[in-house]
Design a protein around this motif. Structure first.
Motif, PDB file in Angstrom:
ATOM      1  N   UNK A   1      -4.248   5.103   3.238  1.00  0.00           N
ATOM      2  CA  UNK A   1      -5.423   4.888   4.080  1.00  0.00           C
ATOM      3  C   UNK A   1      -6.657   4.640   3.234  1.00  0.00           C
ATOM      4  N   UNK A   2      -6.858   5.442   2.195  1.00  0.00           N
ATOM      5  CA  UNK A   2      -8.027   5.255   1.334  1.00  0.00           C
ATOM      6  C   UNK A   2      -8.005   3.864   0.713  1.00  0.00           C
ATOM      7  N   UNK A   3      -6.863   3.427   0.208  1.00  0.00           N
ATOM      8  CA  UNK A   3      -6.775   2.100  -0.386  1.00  0.00           C
ATOM      9  C   UNK A   3      -7.051   1.013   0.651  1.00  0.00           C
ATOM     10  N   UNK A   4      -6.527   1.203   1.861  1.00  0.00           N
ATOM     11  CA  UNK A   4      -6.781   0.218   2.906  1.00  0.00           C
ATOM     12  C   UNK A   4      -8.256   0.164   3.257  1.00  0.00           C
ATOM     13  N   UNK A   5      -8.913   1.318   3.357  1.00  0.00           N
ATOM     14  CA  UNK A   5     -10.340   1.344   3.661  1.00  0.00           C
ATOM     15  C   UNK A   5     -11.152   0.707   2.537  1.00  0.00           C
ATOM     16  N   UNK A   6     -10.728   0.911   1.301  1.00  0.00           N
ATOM     17  CA  UNK A   6     -11.399   0.255   0.165  1.00  0.00           C
ATOM     18  C   UNK A   6     -11.270  -1.256   0.296  1.00  0.00           C
ATOM     19  N   UNK A   7     -10.086  -1.727   0.607  1.00  0.00           N
ATOM     20  CA  UNK A   7      -9.875  -3.166   0.760  1.00  0.00           C
ATOM     21  C   UNK A   7     -10.716  -3.732   1.899  1.00  0.00           C
ATOM     22  N   UNK A   8     -10.725  -3.031   3.019  1.00  0.00           N
ATOM     23  CA  UNK A   8     -11.510  -3.498   4.157  1.00  0.00           C
ATOM     24  C   UNK A   8     -12.993  -3.535   3.820  1.00  0.00           C
ATOM     25  N   UNK A   9     -13.468  -2.518   3.086  1.00  0.00           N
ATOM     26  CA  UNK A   9     -14.879  -2.485   2.711  1.00  0.00           C
ATOM     27  C   UNK A   9     -15.228  -3.649   1.800  1.00  0.00           C
TER      28      UNK A   9
ATOM     29  N   UNK B   1       0.828  -1.207   0.000  1.00  0.00           N
ATOM     30  CA  UNK B   1       0.000   0.000   0.000  1.00  0.00           C
ATOM     31  C   UNK B   1       0.859   1.252   0.000  1.00  0.00           C
ATOM     32  N   UNK B   2       1.904   1.265   0.831  1.00  0.00           N
ATOM     33  CA  UNK B   2       2.765   2.436   0.893  1.00  0.00           C
ATOM     34  C   UNK B   2       3.554   2.587  -0.395  1.00  0.00           C
ATOM     35  N   UNK B   3       4.036   1.481  -0.946  1.00  0.00           N
ATOM     36  CA  UNK B   3       4.835   1.543  -2.163  1.00  0.00           C
ATOM     37  C   UNK B   3       4.008   2.009  -3.350  1.00  0.00           C
ATOM     38  N   UNK B   4       2.702   1.639  -3.338  1.00  0.00           N
ATOM     39  CA  UNK B   4       1.866   1.985  -4.484  1.00  0.00           C
ATOM     40  C   UNK B   4       0.922   3.131  -4.172  1.00  0.00           C
ATOM     41  N   UNK B   5       1.229   3.897  -3.137  1.00  0.00           N
ATOM     42  CA  UNK B   5       0.294   4.926  -2.679  1.00  0.00           C
ATOM     43  C   UNK B   5      -0.020   5.945  -3.752  1.00  0.00           C
ATOM     44  N   UNK B   6       0.957   6.252  -4.574  1.00  0.00           N
ATOM     45  CA  UNK B   6       0.752   7.296  -5.579  1.00  0.00           C
ATOM     46  C   UNK B   6      -0.242   6.887  -6.654  1.00  0.00           C
ATOM     47  N   UNK B   7      -0.624   5.610  -6.726  1.00  0.00           N
ATOM     48  CA  UNK B   7      -1.558   5.156  -7.742  1.00  0.00           C
ATOM     49  C   UNK B   7      -3.003   5.481  -7.376  1.00  0.00           C
ATOM     50  N   UNK B   8      -3.267   5.751  -6.093  1.00  0.00           N
ATOM     51  CA  UNK B   8      -4.634   6.040  -5.675  1.00  0.00           C
ATOM     52  C   UNK B   8      -4.900   7.526  -5.800  1.00  0.00           C
ATOM     53  N   UNK B   9      -6.016   7.895  -6.399  1.00  0.00           N
ATOM     54  CA  UNK B   9      -6.372   9.292  -6.607  1.00  0.00           C
ATOM     55  C   UNK B   9      -7.698   9.590  -5.929  1.00  0.00           C
ATOM     56  N   UNK B  10      -7.812  10.708  -5.198  1.00  0.00           N
ATOM     57  CA  UNK B  10      -9.076  11.051  -4.557  1.00  0.00           C
ATOM     58  C   UNK B  10     -10.131  11.425  -5.592  1.00  0.00           C
ATOM     59  N   UNK B  11     -11.390  11.166  -5.237  1.00  0.00           N
ATOM     60  CA  UNK B  11     -12.493  11.540  -6.119  1.00  0.00           C
ATOM     61  C   UNK B  11     -12.667  13.045  -6.090  1.00  0.00           C
ATOM     62  N   UNK B  12     -12.781  13.638  -7.223  1.00  0.00           N
ATOM     63  CA  UNK B  12     -12.902  15.096  -7.325  1.00  0.00           C
ATOM     64  C   UNK B  12     -14.222  15.564  -6.737  1.00  0.00           C
TER      65      UNK B  12
END
Length: 283
Positions: A69-77, A11-22
């Protein structure tokens, strides 16, 4: 069962791949940052998750933390949604305990907010140091020897006019001997109990009878005593505030429990060992 927010290395290594929703509006706690099969994850969820991260992650830059964090929350969901049927009892009980603990903590915070006003602190300070002084300080010297017989012999010489400091230099086995036995100024609680009690019983200039401690036999001469000056308010402000808050919380808890209708039903065949049996809540 996943518990809390635990980062996976990827998650930390690939953090830059996640983009927030506008979003066109100014972001707030209910701003949606991701959706998983229609279930919303908000900025508020991210903020709370950020606060509960393990200490080793707290130092990471916020942009990295946000994406991870967003990616982790997505995975948990997604994992949560994959469960079929009712919520397991173990999870429900854990959620109830966590909710109870968080709300109790909020109630404590509210009590503490009003428990240490400036007036309260000053009143507590004036009450504790009403006479303007702290504890008593003593200035004493001692001669330390191995046996009571040696101590009695030295006491006879002192009573006959021998100089205490010279006798300490000649006879004392303690580290203060070369300095004439001087211990300087010390407050209550600094010496072993037997030594302190002997010092308290002396008047300035008086020499004690032999006193036994774990270190050997002492002859003690009290040079002087004085009242310790009270500390400045700011020096003890934090301590007083903490005591006031603790006292207020304790008082409030007692009030609430006494006012509540509390019952402790008798339970047949209850074994205290049951509190370790997780099988009882796995269904």
């Amino acid at each position: 069962m996943l518990k809390g927010l635990t980062f996976l290395p990827s998650l930390v290594l690939a953090a830059s791949l996640a983009m927030p929703i506008a979003s066109a509006a100014a972001p707030h706690s209910e701003t949606v940052v991701a959706r998983v099969n229609g279930e919303e994850i908000t900025l508020g969820h991210v903020i709370i998750a950020r606060q509960t991260l393990p200490q080793q992650y707290q130092q990471l830059p916020n942009d990295v933390l946000y994406d991870a964090i967003v990616k982790q929350l997505v995975q948990q969901t997604a994992l949560k949604q994959s469960l079929q049927g009712p919520t397991p009892q173990l999870v429900e009980l854990s959620l109830e305990n966590e909710r109870r603990s968080l709300l109790a903590g909020e109630a404590i915070d509210r009590v503490m907010q009003d428990a240490a006003t400036e007036d309260d602190v000053r009143t507590a300070y004036e009450t504790r140091y009403a006479d303007g002084f702290g504890g008593t300080e003593y200035n004493a010297s001692h001669i330390l020897v191995e046996s009571k017989e040696d101590a009695l012999d030295i006491k006879d010489q002192l009573d006959s006019g021998a100089d205490f400091a010279e006798m300490a230099k000649e006879k004392s086995t303690g580290p203060s001997g070369p300095n004439g036995g001087s211990l300087g100024w010390f407050g209550e609680g600094r010496m072993v109990p037997e030594f302190e009690e002997a010092v308290k019983s002396l008047e300035p200039g008086q020499i004690s009878d032999p006193v036994a401690t774990q270190f050997g036999w002492h002859l003690i001469q009290l040079s002087d005593k004085r009242q310790q000056s009270a500390p400045e308010l700011d020096a003890v402000r934090g301590e007083l505030e903490a005591e006031l808050r603790e006292e207020a919380v304790g008082k409030r808890v007692v009030e609430l429990v006494e006012a509540a209708e509390v019952e402790y039903p008798e339970i047949e065949d209850l074994s205290f060992d049951m509190i370790q049996d997780l099988d009882l809540v796995r269904n």
